[in-house]
Scaffold this motif. Structure first.
Motif, PDB file in Angstrom:
ATOM      1  N   LEU B 171       0.833  -1.200   0.000  1.00  0.00           N
ATOM      2  CA  LEU B 171       0.000   0.000   0.000  1.00  0.00           C
ATOM      3  C   LEU B 171       0.865   1.247   0.000  1.00  0.00           C
ATOM      4  O   LEU B 171       0.579   2.213  -0.694  1.00  0.00           O
ATOM      5  CB  LEU B 171      -0.928   0.006   1.215  1.00  0.00           C
ATOM      6  CG  LEU B 171      -2.046  -1.032   1.189  1.00  0.00           C
ATOM      7  CD1 LEU B 171      -2.853  -0.962   2.466  1.00  0.00           C
ATOM      8  CD2 LEU B 171      -2.952  -0.806  -0.011  1.00  0.00           C
ATOM      9  N   GLU B 173       3.924   1.318  -1.153  1.00  0.00           N
ATOM     10  CA  GLU B 173       4.573   1.343  -2.466  1.00  0.00           C
ATOM     11  C   GLU B 173       3.610   1.846  -3.527  1.00  0.00           C
ATOM     12  O   GLU B 173       4.003   2.596  -4.426  1.00  0.00           O
ATOM     13  CB  GLU B 173       5.089  -0.054  -2.812  1.00  0.00           C
ATOM     14  CG  GLU B 173       6.273  -0.444  -1.959  1.00  0.00           C
ATOM     15  CD  GLU B 173       6.805  -1.825  -2.286  1.00  0.00           C
ATOM     16  OE1 GLU B 173       7.910  -2.142  -1.826  1.00  0.00           O
ATOM     17  OE2 GLU B 173       6.120  -2.584  -2.993  1.00  0.00           O
ATOM     18  N   ALA B 174       2.340   1.429  -3.402  1.00  0.00           N
ATOM     19  CA  ALA B 174       1.340   1.905  -4.360  1.00  0.00           C
ATOM     20  C   ALA B 174       1.263   3.431  -4.299  1.00  0.00           C
ATOM     21  O   ALA B 174       1.256   4.111  -5.328  1.00  0.00           O
ATOM     22  CB  ALA B 174      -0.016   1.286  -4.052  1.00  0.00           C
ATOM     23  N   SER B 175       1.237   3.950  -3.077  1.00  0.00           N
ATOM     24  CA  SER B 175       1.180   5.400  -2.925  1.00  0.00           C
ATOM     25  C   SER B 175       2.396   6.070  -3.561  1.00  0.00           C
ATOM     26  O   SER B 175       2.279   7.063  -4.271  1.00  0.00           O
ATOM     27  CB  SER B 175       1.095   5.752  -1.443  1.00  0.00           C
ATOM     28  OG  SER B 175       1.305   7.127  -1.267  1.00  0.00           O
ATOM     29  N   MET B 176       3.575   5.491  -3.334  1.00  0.00           N
ATOM     30  CA  MET B 176       4.794   6.084  -3.895  1.00  0.00           C
ATOM     31  C   MET B 176       4.799   6.001  -5.416  1.00  0.00           C
ATOM     32  O   MET B 176       5.203   6.939  -6.090  1.00  0.00           O
ATOM     33  CB  MET B 176       6.024   5.405  -3.308  1.00  0.00           C
ATOM     34  CG  MET B 176       6.289   5.819  -1.883  1.00  0.00           C
ATOM     35  SD  MET B 176       7.988   5.518  -1.410  1.00  0.00           S
ATOM     36  CE  MET B 176       7.922   3.787  -1.066  1.00  0.00           C
ATOM     37  N   SER B 177       4.315   4.864  -5.947  1.00  0.00           N
ATOM     38  CA  SER B 177       4.312   4.728  -7.401  1.00  0.00           C
ATOM     39  C   SER B 177       3.343   5.718  -8.028  1.00  0.00           C
ATOM     40  O   SER B 177       3.463   6.052  -9.201  1.00  0.00           O
ATOM     41  CB  SER B 177       3.937   3.296  -7.805  1.00  0.00           C
ATOM     42  OG  SER B 177       2.550   3.096  -7.679  1.00  0.00           O
ATOM     43  N   LEU B 178       2.390   6.197  -7.244  1.00  0.00           N
ATOM     44  CA  LEU B 178       1.435   7.176  -7.763  1.00  0.00           C
ATOM     45  C   LEU B 178       1.907   8.601  -7.524  1.00  0.00           C
ATOM     46  O   LEU B 178       1.160   9.547  -7.714  1.00  0.00           O
ATOM     47  CB  LEU B 178       0.072   6.957  -7.112  1.00  0.00           C
ATOM     48  CG  LEU B 178      -0.614   5.660  -7.546  1.00  0.00           C
ATOM     49  CD1 LEU B 178      -1.748   5.293  -6.614  1.00  0.00           C
ATOM     50  CD2 LEU B 178      -1.124   5.794  -8.976  1.00  0.00           C
ATOM     51  N   GLY B 179       3.156   8.756  -7.078  1.00  0.00           N
ATOM     52  CA  GLY B 179       3.721  10.092  -6.913  1.00  0.00           C
ATOM     53  C   GLY B 179       3.620  10.631  -5.498  1.00  0.00           C
ATOM     54  O   GLY B 179       3.895  11.798  -5.268  1.00  0.00           O
ATOM     55  N   GLY B 180       3.199   9.788  -4.554  1.00  0.00           N
ATOM     56  CA  GLY B 180       3.070  10.244  -3.182  1.00  0.00           C
ATOM     57  C   GLY B 180       4.424  10.269  -2.484  1.00  0.00           C
ATOM     58  O   GLY B 180       5.051   9.229  -2.328  1.00  0.00           O
ATOM     59  N   HIS B 181       4.863  11.464  -2.081  1.00  0.00           N
ATOM     60  CA  HIS B 181       6.117  11.566  -1.319  1.00  0.00           C
ATOM     61  C   HIS B 181       5.937  10.839   0.003  1.00  0.00           C
ATOM     62  O   HIS B 181       4.803  10.604   0.414  1.00  0.00           O
ATOM     63  CB  HIS B 181       6.459  13.031  -1.087  1.00  0.00           C
ATOM     64  CG  HIS B 181       6.967  13.696  -2.321  1.00  0.00           C
ATOM     65  ND1 HIS B 181       8.233  14.206  -2.420  1.00  0.00           N
ATOM     66  CD2 HIS B 181       6.385  13.898  -3.520  1.00  0.00           C
ATOM     67  CE1 HIS B 181       8.405  14.698  -3.625  1.00  0.00           C
ATOM     68  NE2 HIS B 181       7.288  14.542  -4.319  1.00  0.00           N
TER      69      HIS B 181
END
Lengths: 391, 279
Positions: B171, B173-181
């Motif tokens: 979860l 990683e998903a956020s990071m892959s979507l551009g979430g710092h």
């Protein structure tokens, strides 16, 4: 990435096609001699792949071949031990995941359980601060994946296939340069998987986004991909079109992993005029086959691969290998025979002619041959595999 | 019939437990207001009229709040580290639970050795010349909060850890892959999903620090007691049970005044966070 105002999908495709025409040579994603070691074990070994804008590329291999590790390096969750990962010519190797223009569909999807469908899909736009026309973009994307009207549903309230679509929409809405998919269909039943494969391919073509798809299912790879990178033990054994991968396997591993095949080993006896003559092991036969691109010295160990459907069966001695029928299986249009020969177990799939009599009984003596064009010559010693095969 | 009987039997132990707990609670409150069969609130009136008691109550709540705050500040990153630890997590868990094997009195006394006027810290400061006379590190609120954080931190860590372990690394990683710092990912994914653990930990630590007796007694100042210590003294030194009961009831009510809204806050927050992230 440029802040794009809300534009319909069709025009996105157009702009991206235009972009492709302007810069035809530069790959959107370059894997440049990438190696990854974990505590001394090499997971990925000197992999080189160039992927072009708009391509559907599959990383295919058995579990533990390094395909997922490679994907995680492209995503930015692992750093290569050696080598570089370039996107649009820019070195990304040490950039964190959130600074790369990638999308990632996880094997377990990793939908945010505390958000509804709309907020899941909107997440990437909000995280990147692209909130202009957010609602329309999200709804367009939901429409693209066939989930209009699902905005307020909780991720726990929808079916497995719908969850896949949410995951896909979520990672596509930011219009990433590359979308990575880590075996997203493996948990689904066969029928749904087939349906979603078609959908994925359609969405990929409609959006024009570059897809890098990881799977261990060779049928899935063949049916969806523009190009396939077959991986084994951390190396890319072959990187080529689906047709080439199947019909011109570069290594024994590829020949065996992608589809069924008959492998016959032998040594080069003579080579002339683009053809080589082989003395086959264990069989008192010499065969002459097209040499392809390889130039082979006399006495070199080679193997030839012939797909079962390209084998021909005869009853006389006109064909090079004598065999006996072990069993057969009938599948409507074709019959597949399992054969025993001095060269080992062979498979031959022949068309079934109605009125052409009954299938050959067990223990029947036959001779086996093949069409010239159907043979692939694989250089190298048994078990030896080549690396860095590139188109 | 047999099924009803079995359920009843299975429920019996907890019913007994709840019953005894309720009887104790009712008798506690009763003993503070019932005198010769008459309801008499003079103990409560006395408490309200004594500025030192009001100050003590305020100090208790402030100490509990500070303790909870520092437990959360130290506990969350620790819990996160343990939850995402790749190696043998059990060793880390053992290290966290280890202090529980030592009596709370011994642990609090340990701080005397470290923070006391001739303790480790002051000894070092004076030896290096950074201080020319001992700093007052204990027998004040600082010492109490320090001691309580030490004693109660494992509760916070374990409450948060149990929730973090349920949250897939994917979860984040998903956020990071979507551009979430990292901070964005924390705020929008990890924090809302771990909120139940945080609120459990906060409730536990807050309640336990409002009722703390030993640590304030050993590390607190002579003049500035906490309410738990005061109740202890009323019972053990003055045998004034009704007054102790009244103080305990006040403590209970003030603690509930914080914990109950916290429970509502949890529901409100999780509803808000699940309905949509801020855009």
């Amino acid at each position: 990435m440029i802040q794009t105002p809300h534009i319909p999908i069709a025009s996105i495709v157009e702009t991206q096609n235009l972009a492709r025409d302007n810069t035809p040579a530069e790959p959107i994603l370059s894997i440049d001699h990438v190696t990854k070691r974990f505590d001394g074990a090499t997971a990925v070994s000197s992999v080189c792949i160039d992927i072009m804008q708009g391509e559907f590329v599959t990383l295919l291999g058995p579990s533990g071949c390094g395909k997922s590790t490679l994907l995680r390096m492209i995503a930015g969750f692992e750093t290569p031990t050696h080598g570089r990962i370039l996107m649009r010519g820019e070195d990304m190797s040490h950039r964190p995941a959130y600074d790369r223009e990638i999308g990632l569909v996880f094997q377990n999807l990793a939908l945010f359980p505390h958000m509804n469908v709309f907020d899941n899909v909107a997440f990437g736009l909000r995280a990147r601060g692209r909130t202009d026309g957010l609602k329309a973009k999200v709804q367009d994307m939901l429409a693209l994946v066939g989930l209009d009207g699902f905005d307020d549903r909780r991720t726990g309230q929808i079916s497995g296939g719908q969850r896949q679509r949410v995951a896909l929409a979520r990672s596509l809405v930011t219009q990433p340069d590359v979308l990575l998919l880590d075996e997203p269909l493996s948990a689904l039943d066969l029928k749904l998987r087939r349906q979603l494969q078609t959908e994925l391919k359609r969405i990929q073509q409609e959006t024009g986004i570059t897809f890098v798809f990881v799977t261990h299912d060779q049928e899935e790879a063949l049916s969806m991909s523009d190009r396939i990178a077959v991986m084994n033990a951390g190396r890319v054994e072959q990187f080529g079109s689906a047709v080439d991968t199947y019909h011109r396997p570069a290594t024994e591993f590829v020949a065996r992993f992608v589809g069924e095949t008959n492998l016959l080993r032998g040594q080069v006896q003579a080579a002339s005029g683009g053809r080589v003559t082989l003395k086959l092991d264990n069989v008192n036969a010499t065969v002459t086959v097209p040499a392809g691109d390889s130039s082979l010295g006399l006495g070199t160990d080679v193997a030839i691969s012939i797909r079962p459907e390209h084998m021909t069966l005869g009853t006389g001695t006109d064909q090079p290998i004598a065999a006996t029928v072990l069993s057969h299986s009938f599948s409507g249009a074709t019959i597949t025979y399992a054969l025993d020969s001095a060269a080992g177990r062979l498979l031959a799939q022949v068309p079934f002619q109605p009125g052409g009599g009954h299938p050959l009984p067990a223990k029947a003596s036959v001779s086996v041959g093949w069409a010239d064009t159907a043979v692939t010559l694989i250089p190298g010693k048994p078990g030896h595999s080549q690396s860095d095969m590139e188109n | 019939m047999a099924r009803t009987l079995r359920s009843a039997l299975l429920l019996a132990p907890s019913a007994v437990l709840i019953g005894i707990f309720l009887i104790g609670l009712v008798r506690l409150i009763a003993s503070s207001v019932l005198f010769d069969g008459q309801i008499d609130l003079h103990h409560y009136v006395d408490i309200m009229n004594r500025p030192d008691y009001i100050a003590m109550l305020g100090r208790t709540l402030r100490t509990a709040a500070l303790t909870t705050f520092f437990c959360l500040l130290l506990g969350y990153p620790t819990a996160y580290y343990v939850a995402r630890y790749q190696g043998n997590r059990n060793i880390l868990l053992l290290l966290i639970i280890f202090p529980w094997l030592v009596s709370i009195v011994v642990r609090s006394y340990g701080w005397v050795v470290i923070l006391g006027p001739r303790g480790l810290v002051n000894g070092f400061l004076m030896w290096t010349g950074m201080a020319d006379r001992p700093l007052k590190l204990m027998y004040n609120d600082f010492g109490v909060v320090m001691g309580l954080v030490h004693v109660l931190l494992p509760f916070m860590i374990i409450a948060i850890l149990s929730v973090l372990m349920q949250i897939s690394r994917n979860l984040e990683e998903a956020s990071m892959s979507l551009g979430g710092h990292p901070f964005y990912s924390f705020r929008t994914v990890l924090l809302p999903l771990s909120l139940p653990g945080i609120l459990t930990g906060v409730t536990l630590v807050y309640l336990m620090s409002t009722g703390a007796i030993v640590t304030p007694l050993l590390l607190g100042g002579l003049g500035d007691t906490m309410i738990g210590t005061e109740i202890f003294q009323e019972v053990m030194h003055f045998f004034d049970y009704p007054k102790a009961a009244a103080l305990a009831t006040v403590l209970l009510v003030t603690a509930m005044a914080v914990v109950l809204p916290l429970q509502f806050l949890e529901r409100w927050l999780s509803k808000r966070l699940t309905d949509g992230a801020p855009s």
